[in-house]
Design an enzyme around this catalytic site. Structure first.
Site, mmCIF file in Angstrom:
data_model
loop_
_atom_site.group_PDB
_atom_site.id
_atom_site.type_symbol
_atom_site.label_atom_id
_atom_site.label_comp_id
_atom_site.label_asym_id
_atom_site.label_seq_id
_atom_site.Cartn_x
_atom_site.Cartn_y
_atom_site.Cartn_z
ATOM 1 N N GLY A 82 5.750 -27.210 -23.918
ATOM 2 C CA GLY A 82 4.555 -26.867 -23.146
ATOM 3 C C GLY A 82 4.226 -27.790 -21.988
ATOM 4 O O GLY A 82 3.065 -27.880 -21.568
ATOM 5 N N MET A 129 10.231 -18.128 -25.311
ATOM 6 C CA MET A 129 11.640 -17.854 -25.603
ATOM 7 C C MET A 129 11.896 -16.485 -26.252
ATOM 8 O O MET A 129 12.857 -16.323 -27.001
ATOM 9 C CB MET A 129 12.209 -18.976 -26.488
ATOM 10 C CG MET A 129 12.165 -20.348 -25.841
ATOM 11 S SD MET A 129 12.995 -20.411 -24.224
ATOM 12 C CE MET A 129 14.708 -20.373 -24.768
ATOM 13 N N ARG A 130 11.063 -15.493 -25.959
ATOM 14 C CA ARG A 130 11.328 -14.138 -26.448
ATOM 15 C C ARG A 130 11.556 -13.235 -25.247
ATOM 16 O O ARG A 130 10.820 -13.333 -24.254
ATOM 17 C CB ARG A 130 10.132 -13.561 -27.236
ATOM 18 C CG ARG A 130 9.614 -14.413 -28.366
ATOM 19 C CD ARG A 130 10.631 -14.768 -29.395
ATOM 20 N NE ARG A 130 11.230 -13.622 -30.058
ATOM 21 C CZ ARG A 130 12.319 -13.707 -30.844
ATOM 22 N NH1 ARG A 130 12.913 -14.866 -31.024
ATOM 23 N NH2 ARG A 130 12.803 -12.638 -31.413
ATOM 24 N N LEU A 186 11.112 -9.914 -23.308
ATOM 25 C CA LEU A 186 10.010 -8.946 -23.354
ATOM 26 C C LEU A 186 10.536 -7.539 -23.072
ATOM 27 O O LEU A 186 11.462 -7.360 -22.283
ATOM 28 C CB LEU A 186 8.955 -9.332 -22.321
ATOM 29 C CG LEU A 186 8.265 -10.676 -22.607
ATOM 30 C CD1 LEU A 186 7.479 -11.149 -21.392
ATOM 31 C CD2 LEU A 186 7.363 -10.559 -23.837
ATOM 32 N N HIS A 216 11.737 -20.577 -14.075
ATOM 33 C CA HIS A 216 13.135 -20.674 -14.511
ATOM 34 C C HIS A 216 13.740 -21.941 -13.918
ATOM 35 O O HIS A 216 13.581 -22.199 -12.724
ATOM 36 C CB HIS A 216 13.903 -19.439 -14.037
ATOM 37 C CG HIS A 216 15.340 -19.461 -14.459
ATOM 38 N ND1 HIS A 216 15.723 -19.202 -15.751
ATOM 39 C CD2 HIS A 216 16.469 -19.753 -13.773
ATOM 40 C CE1 HIS A 216 17.039 -19.328 -15.836
ATOM 41 N NE2 HIS A 216 17.522 -19.659 -14.653
ATOM 42 N N GLU A 218 14.799 -6.721 -15.886
ATOM 43 C CA GLU A 218 16.071 -7.452 -15.855
ATOM 44 C C GLU A 218 15.787 -8.959 -15.845
ATOM 45 O O GLU A 218 15.018 -9.448 -14.998
ATOM 46 C CB GLU A 218 16.859 -7.059 -14.595
ATOM 47 C CG GLU A 218 18.314 -7.463 -14.674
ATOM 48 C CD GLU A 218 19.051 -7.207 -13.358
ATOM 49 O OE1 GLU A 218 20.019 -7.911 -13.092
ATOM 50 O OE2 GLU A 218 18.597 -6.318 -12.595
ATOM 51 N N ASP A 261 15.331 -12.826 -15.419
ATOM 52 C CA ASP A 261 15.427 -13.812 -14.330
ATOM 53 C C ASP A 261 15.750 -13.168 -12.973
ATOM 54 O O ASP A 261 16.476 -13.748 -12.156
ATOM 55 C CB ASP A 261 16.493 -14.885 -14.661
ATOM 56 C CG ASP A 261 16.160 -15.654 -15.934
ATOM 57 O OD1 ASP A 261 14.970 -15.791 -16.241
ATOM 58 O OD2 ASP A 261 17.103 -16.104 -16.611
ATOM 59 N N GLU A 291 9.286 -28.447 -11.354
ATOM 60 C CA GLU A 291 8.631 -27.314 -12.024
ATOM 61 C C GLU A 291 7.122 -27.527 -12.089
ATOM 62 O O GLU A 291 6.331 -26.617 -11.841
ATOM 63 C CB GLU A 291 9.172 -27.137 -13.455
ATOM 64 C CG GLU A 291 10.623 -26.732 -13.510
ATOM 65 C CD GLU A 291 11.087 -26.417 -14.925
ATOM 66 O OE1 GLU A 291 10.286 -25.910 -15.733
ATOM 67 O OE2 GLU A 291 12.256 -26.685 -15.235
HETATM 68 C C1 GRF Z 1 11.272 -25.201 -18.586
HETATM 69 O O1 GRF Z 1 12.424 -25.832 -18.123
HETATM 70 C C2 GRF Z 1 11.148 -23.838 -17.985
HETATM 71 O O2 GRF Z 1 11.661 -23.739 -16.698
HETATM 72 C C3 GRF Z 1 11.963 -22.984 -18.925
HETATM 73 O O3 GRF Z 1 11.731 -23.528 -20.201
HETATM 74 C C4 GRF Z 1 11.359 -24.902 -20.074
HETATM 75 C C5 GRF Z 1 10.033 -25.036 -20.751
HETATM 76 O O4 GRF Z 1 9.595 -26.372 -20.794
HETATM 77 N N1 GRF Z 1 11.609 -21.595 -18.799
HETATM 78 P P1 GRF Z 1 8.088 -26.689 -21.203
HETATM 79 O O5 GRF Z 1 7.863 -26.058 -22.566
HETATM 80 O O6 GRF Z 1 7.185 -26.109 -20.158
HETATM 81 O O7 GRF Z 1 8.021 -28.169 -21.259
#
Ligand code: GRF
Length: 217
Positions: free
Chosen positions: A14, A93-94, A96, A112, A146, A148, A177
């Protein structure tokens, strides 16, 4: 304009969720984090959200067996109950279904860890290093069925250095990020982003849809 109500969907650490929570602490930021939802009751990010005083929900996908739409309908009920305007995936991580994605068309964002359209999917840092890429980075995009592949809102790049390992590269990309996700959410919450023929236009300017392969290596 009223601040947009945002749900952040997580599965783990997170850290991007924290970046969004921190940005939204500023009352002039156009969005507030009104819900953090996880499919995993043990997700680390949940305790941070709780201690920040943010409403949390857990919809454990394992209780729904193979019925992905039932899982998503349960998530949707939590999200709708909180009168959410925008949903941000942050390490969720699911995969959709098209049904859920259609509920949130133009209001569902993902981050991503690569310069899309390069390195869709998992293990992006290792793959960027193995490919000998000169730059790498992260992308915030709208979600389409689709994986990403949705319209790109913003990207941040880092140069790959000679001694980089997967860990050092991941750490630098993560810093990027945490900068670009709050920025992208701000643009969307301010209604400055339009999707025309699969491309994002921001303040009337078309966003480049990915770094061309020729300038990557
Ligand atoms: C990040 O690298 C994000 O780009 C990817 O999953 C990771 C999540 O990291 N989708 P966090 O849980 O936000 O620390």
């Amino acid at each position: 304009m009223a601040r947009k109500r945002v749900a952040v969907l997580i599965s783990g650490r997170g850290s991007n969720m924290v970046a969004l929570i921190e940005a939204a602490k500023d009352q002039s930021y156009p969005a507030e984090i009104a819900l953090v939802l996880s499919n995993d009751p043990t997700a680390q990010g949940l305790s941070h959200a709780r201690s920040a005083g943010i409403a949390t929900a857990v919809v454990d996908h394992r209780t729904f067996g193979k019925d992905r739409e039932a899982f998503e309908r349960a998530m949707q009920a939590e999200i709708v109950a909180r009168r959410i305007d925008i949903v941000c995936l942050a390490g969720f991580m699911r995969l959709l279904t098209p049904w859920f994605i259609a509920q949130w068309e133009g209001r569902l964002l993902n981050i991503h860890p690569a310069l899309l359209p390069a390195f869709k999917g998992l293990d992006t840092h290792a793959r960027a290093l193995a490919a000998g890429a000169k730059q790498h980075g992260a992308t915030v995009h709208f979600v389409v069925p689709e994986m990403d592949s949705g319209p790109i809102i913003t990207q941040g790049a880092v140069a790959i250095a000679a001694g980089d390992t997967e860990q050092t590269l991941a750490a630098r990309v993560l810093t990027v990020e945490h900068e670009i996700y709050p920025l992208a959410l701000k643009l969307v919450a301010e209604d400055r982003v339009r999707i025309v023929d699969g491309i994002c236009w921001i303040d009337g300017m078309a966003m480049p849809q990915g770094v061309p392969a020729s300038s990557r290596s």
